[in-house]
Design a protein around this motif. Structure first.
Motif, PDB file in Angstrom:
ATOM      1  N   THR A  77      50.890  31.809  39.564  1.00 48.26           N
ATOM      2  CA  THR A  77      52.084  30.995  39.801  1.00 48.26           C
ATOM      3  C   THR A  77      52.190  30.633  41.275  1.00 48.26           C
ATOM      4  OG1 THR A  77      53.244  32.024  37.937  1.00 48.26           O
ATOM      5  CG2 THR A  77      54.591  30.932  39.603  1.00 48.26           C
ATOM      6  N   MET A  78      51.940  31.614  42.148  1.00 50.90           N
ATOM      7  CA  MET A  78      51.961  31.356  43.588  1.00 50.90           C
ATOM      8  C   MET A  78      50.927  30.298  43.970  1.00 50.90           C
ATOM      9  SD  MET A  78      50.175  32.029  46.638  1.00 50.90           S
ATOM     10  CE  MET A  78      49.168  33.488  46.372  1.00 50.90           C
ATOM     11  N   LEU A  79      49.788  30.293  43.301  1.00 51.78           N
ATOM     12  CA  LEU A  79      48.728  29.340  43.599  1.00 51.78           C
ATOM     13  C   LEU A  79      48.951  27.974  42.949  1.00 51.78           C
ATOM     14  CD1 LEU A  79      45.680  31.773  43.279  1.00 51.78           C
ATOM     15  CD2 LEU A  79      46.591  30.782  45.384  1.00 51.78           C
ATOM     16  N   GLY A  80      50.042  27.843  42.196  1.00 52.42           N
ATOM     17  CA  GLY A  80      50.428  26.551  41.651  1.00 52.42           C
ATOM     18  C   GLY A  80      49.631  26.079  40.461  1.00 52.42           C
ATOM     19  N   VAL A  81      49.104  27.011  39.673  1.00 56.94           N
ATOM     20  CA  VAL A  81      48.259  26.645  38.532  1.00 56.94           C
ATOM     21  C   VAL A  81      49.027  25.771  37.552  1.00 56.94           C
ATOM     22  CG1 VAL A  81      47.048  27.576  36.519  1.00 56.94           C
ATOM     23  CG2 VAL A  81      46.770  28.655  38.767  1.00 56.94           C
ATOM     24  N   LYS A  82      48.360  24.722  37.073  1.00 59.08           N
ATOM     25  CA  LYS A  82      48.952  23.770  36.128  1.00 59.08           C
ATOM     26  C   LYS A  82      48.074  23.639  34.888  1.00 59.08           C
ATOM     27  CE  LYS A  82      51.229  20.916  39.676  1.00 59.08           C
ATOM     28  NZ  LYS A  82      50.954  21.871  40.761  1.00 59.08           N
ATOM     29  N   PRO A  83      48.680  23.273  33.753  1.00 60.77           N
ATOM     30  CA  PRO A  83      47.877  23.030  32.552  1.00 60.77           C
ATOM     31  C   PRO A  83      46.793  21.985  32.836  1.00 60.77           C
ATOM     32  CG  PRO A  83      50.211  23.079  31.998  1.00 60.77           C
ATOM     33  CD  PRO A  83      50.128  23.096  33.494  1.00 60.77           C
ATOM     34  N   GLY A  84      45.605  22.246  32.311  1.00 58.77           N
ATOM     35  CA  GLY A  84      44.498  21.321  32.503  1.00 58.77           C
ATOM     36  C   GLY A  84      43.635  21.609  33.717  1.00 58.77           C
ATOM     37  N   TRP A  85      44.100  22.490  34.608  1.00 60.29           N
ATOM     38  CA  TRP A  85      43.265  22.860  35.754  1.00 60.29           C
ATOM     39  C   TRP A  85      41.989  23.537  35.275  1.00 60.29           C
ATOM     40  CZ3 TRP A  85      45.702  25.263  40.746  1.00 60.29           C
ATOM     41  CH2 TRP A  85      46.447  24.285  41.411  1.00 60.29           C
ATOM     42  N   ARG A  86      40.939  23.363  36.036  1.00 61.42           N
ATOM     43  CA  ARG A  86      39.693  24.100  35.801  1.00 61.42           C
ATOM     44  C   ARG A  86      39.586  25.186  36.867  1.00 61.42           C
ATOM     45  NH1 ARG A  86      33.391  22.579  35.841  1.00 61.42           N
ATOM     46  NH2 ARG A  86      32.727  24.390  34.627  1.00 61.42           N
ATOM     47  N   ILE A  87      39.471  26.431  36.405  1.00 63.51           N
ATOM     48  CA  ILE A  87      39.529  27.594  37.288  1.00 63.51           C
ATOM     49  C   ILE A  87      38.324  28.484  37.041  1.00 63.51           C
ATOM     50  CG2 ILE A  87      40.840  29.689  37.871  1.00 63.51           C
ATOM     51  CD1 ILE A  87      43.367  28.203  37.002  1.00 63.51           C
ATOM     52  N   ALA A  88      37.756  29.036  38.114  1.00 66.94           N
ATOM     53  CA  ALA A  88      36.711  30.050  38.001  1.00 66.94           C
ATOM     54  C   ALA A  88      37.174  31.325  38.680  1.00 66.94           C
ATOM     55  CB  ALA A  88      35.409  29.565  38.646  1.00 66.94           C
ATOM     56  N   ASP A  89      36.916  32.457  38.035  1.00 68.02           N
ATOM     57  CA  ASP A  89      37.111  33.765  38.650  1.00 68.02           C
ATOM     58  C   ASP A  89      35.728  34.386  38.774  1.00 68.02           C
ATOM     59  OD1 ASP A  89      37.861  36.231  39.561  1.00 68.02           O
ATOM     60  OD2 ASP A  89      39.108  36.758  37.832  1.00 68.02           O
ATOM     61  N   ILE A  90      35.229  34.485  40.016  1.00 70.99           N
ATOM     62  CA  ILE A  90      33.877  34.982  40.252  1.00 70.99           C
ATOM     63  C   ILE A  90      33.972  36.455  40.600  1.00 70.99           C
ATOM     64  CG2 ILE A  90      31.733  34.664  41.530  1.00 70.99           C
ATOM     65  CD1 ILE A  90      32.679  31.845  42.227  1.00 70.99           C
ATOM     66  N   GLY A  91      33.389  37.287  39.727  1.00 71.62           N
ATOM     67  CA  GLY A  91      33.623  38.723  39.779  1.00 71.62           C
ATOM     68  C   GLY A  91      34.873  39.043  38.993  1.00 71.62           C
ATOM     69  N   CYS A  92      34.928  38.532  37.768  1.00 73.04           N
ATOM     70  CA  CYS A  92      36.178  38.504  36.993  1.00 73.04           C
ATOM     71  C   CYS A  92      36.603  39.868  36.477  1.00 73.04           C
ATOM     72  CB  CYS A  92      36.035  37.540  35.825  1.00 73.04           C
ATOM     73  SG  CYS A  92      34.828  38.066  34.567  1.00 73.04           S
ATOM     74  N   GLY A  93      35.734  40.861  36.521  1.00 70.27           N
ATOM     75  CA  GLY A  93      36.119  42.176  36.032  1.00 70.27           C
ATOM     76  C   GLY A  93      36.500  42.153  34.564  1.00 70.27           C
ATOM     77  N   ASN A  94      37.633  42.765  34.234  1.00 67.83           N
ATOM     78  CA  ASN A  94      38.035  42.860  32.830  1.00 67.83           C
ATOM     79  C   ASN A  94      38.678  41.587  32.299  1.00 67.83           C
ATOM     80  OD1 ASN A  94      40.519  42.917  34.053  1.00 67.83           O
ATOM     81  ND2 ASN A  94      41.042  45.000  33.415  1.00 67.83           N
ATOM     82  N   GLY A  95      38.783  40.551  33.113  1.00 66.57           N
ATOM     83  CA  GLY A  95      39.206  39.244  32.616  1.00 66.57           C
ATOM     84  C   GLY A  95      40.693  39.014  32.518  1.00 66.57           C
ATOM     85  N   VAL A  96      41.503  39.910  33.088  1.00 64.39           N
ATOM     86  CA  VAL A  96      42.955  39.744  32.977  1.00 64.39           C
ATOM     87  C   VAL A  96      43.397  38.428  33.615  1.00 64.39           C
ATOM     88  CG1 VAL A  96      45.190  40.644  33.725  1.00 64.39           C
ATOM     89  CG2 VAL A  96      43.478  42.189  32.782  1.00 64.39           C
ATOM     90  N   LEU A  97      42.888  38.130  34.803  1.00 61.94           N
ATOM     91  CA  LEU A  97      43.331  36.919  35.494  1.00 61.94           C
ATOM     92  C   LEU A  97      42.932  35.657  34.736  1.00 61.94           C
ATOM     93  CD1 LEU A  97      43.657  36.231  39.187  1.00 61.94           C
ATOM     94  CD2 LEU A  97      42.318  34.591  37.867  1.00 61.94           C
ATOM     95  N   VAL A  98      41.698  35.601  34.236  1.00 61.96           N
ATOM     96  CA  VAL A  98      41.286  34.389  33.524  1.00 61.96           C
ATOM     97  C   VAL A  98      42.064  34.229  32.224  1.00 61.96           C
ATOM     98  CG1 VAL A  98      38.995  34.145  34.534  1.00 61.96           C
ATOM     99  CG2 VAL A  98      39.283  35.605  32.532  1.00 61.96           C
ATOM    100  N   CYS A  99      42.399  35.335  31.581  1.00 63.37           N
ATOM    101  CA  CYS A  99      43.185  35.240  30.346  1.00 63.37           C
ATOM    102  C   CYS A  99      44.593  34.743  30.637  1.00 63.37           C
ATOM    103  CB  CYS A  99      43.234  36.588  29.648  1.00 63.37           C
ATOM    104  SG  CYS A  99      41.656  37.091  28.911  1.00 63.37           S
ATOM    105  N   GLU A 100      45.201  35.217  31.721  1.00 59.52           N
ATOM    106  CA  GLU A 100      46.526  34.727  32.090  1.00 59.52           C
ATOM    107  C   GLU A 100      46.470  33.249  32.459  1.00 59.52           C
ATOM    108  OE1 GLU A 100      49.560  36.158  31.945  1.00 59.52           O
ATOM    109  OE2 GLU A 100      48.500  37.749  30.878  1.00 59.52           O
TER     110      GLU A 100
END
Length: 231
Positions: free
Chosen positions: A39-62
């Motif tokens: 939310t702080m980073l201003g994520v919007k629907p339709g954005w393309r996001i990469a998490d490099i070193g994603c670990g258990n994937g919590v951030l990408v799932c959110e």
């Protein structure tokens, strides 16, 4: 990328099986913290996001729950397996890629946001700079790169004090043991925060904010300038 005999081999230090990977799934509020960050980073629907070193994937799932298209990237098969379990449990679609900072596949200027937390220190300094240049190339003009890593804020005259302080902080706050801190100091490649800042700026990023908020931890928010914009 073509394989070259001189290219750094990230996979030689995977060292993670399912038992070790499970320590990254202990914090009940991790989904709330991930959503607050996105939310702080201003994520919007339709954005393309990469998490490099994603670990258990919590951030990408959110991020997926917020309507983003997400790539979960990790060098460890055990971590990617956890990310896939997280996605299934949350009923979201993610793409996974078995790769690291030096090998993730991308189309130039295709990402609206890239996040990497506690992965960069696995690389020696030369290869850190290569990784930053790759991330810069992968981002759209005007897009952000959010980086958290283990860095040194003070000079080595305080090393003994700093390392013991960090060990205590990690044990108290992150369920790590002292051996993991010892292993990091001996075998991994953290560097000074000011070196990381210089590398990021030399790669072309604008440093939006930096926070050295915990023992040996640094958080950086970077922006890729738009075409024609002064960096």
């Amino acid at each position: 990328m073509l394989a070259r005999d001189w290219y750094y081999n990230q996979r030689r230090k995977i060292g993670l099986d399912s038992a070790v990977a499970s320590i990254y799934d202990r914090h009940d509020d991790s989904d709330l913290r991930a959503r607050a960050l996105l939310t702080m980073l201003g994520v919007k629907p339709g954005w393309r996001i990469a998490d490099i070193g994603c670990g258990n994937g919590v951030l990408v799932c959110e991020a997926a729950l917020m309507g983003a298209e997400v790539d979960a990237i990790d060098i460890s098969p055990a971590m990617l397996a956890l990310a896939q379990i997280s996605a299934r449990d949350r009923k979201v679609a993610i793409r996974t890629q078995s790769a690291g900072l030096l090998s993730f596949a991308y189309q130039p200027e295709s990402y609206d946001l890239i996040v990497s937390e506690f992965a960069l220190h696995h690389l020696p300094d030369f290869w850190k700079a290569v990784a930053m240049s790759r991330i810069f190339a992968a981002l759209k003009p005007g897009a952000n790169f959010y980086l958290r890593d283990i860095v040194f804020v003070r000079t080595p005259d305080g090393a003994e004090r700093d390392v013991e302080e960090w060990a205590e902080f990690s044990i108290t706050n992150h369920d790590f043991n002292r051996d993991s801190v010892v292993t990091h100091m001996r075998d991994e490649y953290s560097t000074f925060g000011w070196v990381v800042e210089r590398m990021l700026c030399d790669a072309g990023f604008v440093l939006t904010s930096v926070d050295y908020h915990a023992p040996l931890h640094g958080t950086y928010l970077l922006r890729k300038p738009k075409h024609g914009e002064q960096g």
